[in-house]
Design a protein around this motif. Structure first.
Motif, PDB file in Angstrom:
ATOM      1  N   GLU A  20      -1.747  -5.488   7.559  1.00 20.90           N
ATOM      2  CA  GLU A  20      -1.964  -4.105   7.167  1.00 20.90           C
ATOM      3  C   GLU A  20      -1.370  -3.895   5.778  1.00 20.90           C
ATOM      4  N   TRP A  21      -2.187  -3.371   4.853  1.00 23.39           N
ATOM      5  CA  TRP A  21      -1.741  -3.129   3.480  1.00 23.39           C
ATOM      6  C   TRP A  21      -0.955  -1.828   3.451  1.00 23.39           C
ATOM      7  N   ARG A  22       0.370  -1.955   3.354  1.00 21.26           N
ATOM      8  CA  ARG A  22       1.250  -0.784   3.324  1.00 21.26           C
ATOM      9  C   ARG A  22       2.267  -0.954   2.208  1.00 21.26           C
ATOM     10  N   THR A  23       2.687   0.148   1.645  1.00 24.24           N
ATOM     11  CA  THR A  23       3.674   0.085   0.567  1.00 24.24           C
ATOM     12  C   THR A  23       5.031  -0.371   1.070  1.00 24.24           C
ATOM     13  N   ASP A  24       5.325  -0.192   2.357  1.00 25.01           N
ATOM     14  CA  ASP A  24       6.623  -0.621   2.872  1.00 25.01           C
ATOM     15  C   ASP A  24       6.646  -2.090   3.307  1.00 25.01           C
ATOM     16  N   ASN A  25       5.538  -2.804   3.136  1.00 27.27           N
ATOM     17  CA  ASN A  25       5.508  -4.240   3.431  1.00 27.27           C
ATOM     18  C   ASN A  25       5.972  -4.984   2.180  1.00 27.27           C
ATOM     19  N   LYS A  26       7.193  -5.467   2.196  1.00 23.16           N
ATOM     20  CA  LYS A  26       7.749  -6.104   0.997  1.00 23.16           C
ATOM     21  C   LYS A  26       7.144  -7.473   0.700  1.00 23.16           C
ATOM     22  N   PHE A  27       6.353  -8.006   1.616  1.00 30.27           N
ATOM     23  CA  PHE A  27       5.732  -9.318   1.397  1.00 30.27           C
ATOM     24  C   PHE A  27       4.267  -9.213   0.984  1.00 30.27           C
ATOM     25  N   ARG A  28       3.726  -8.014   0.906  1.00 28.73           N
ATOM     26  CA  ARG A  28       2.294  -7.877   0.666  1.00 28.73           C
ATOM     27  C   ARG A  28       1.893  -8.572  -0.619  1.00 28.73           C
TER      28      ARG A  28
END
Length: 66
Positions: A20-28
């Motif tokens: 899921e593309w989220r701003t809180d995913n630090k590994f995106r």
């Protein structure tokens, strides 16, 4: 006005796991630290290369002399 949209799902560039593309995913855009580190290692070892066309006749010798 709020936007009710479905979460954007992308594939991890390394393992292709849906993420899921989220701003809180630090590994995106990666799914995990592991996939991110594997990709960084591939860049560091120059595994990712862009193929180049063969230089015109005589050009490679000119470059070797420089």
């Amino acid at each position: 006005m709020t936007r009710d949209t479905a979460p954007r799902i992308v594939k991890c560039p390394h393992c292709a796991k849906p993420v899921e593309w989220r701003t809180d995913n630090k590994f995106r855009p990666f799914c995990s630290e592991r996939c991110r580190q594997i990709d960084m290692g591939a860049w560091a070892s120059e595994s990712y290369r862009i193929p180049a066309a063969k230089p015109p006749d005589g050009m490679s010798e000119d470059l070797d002399d420089a």
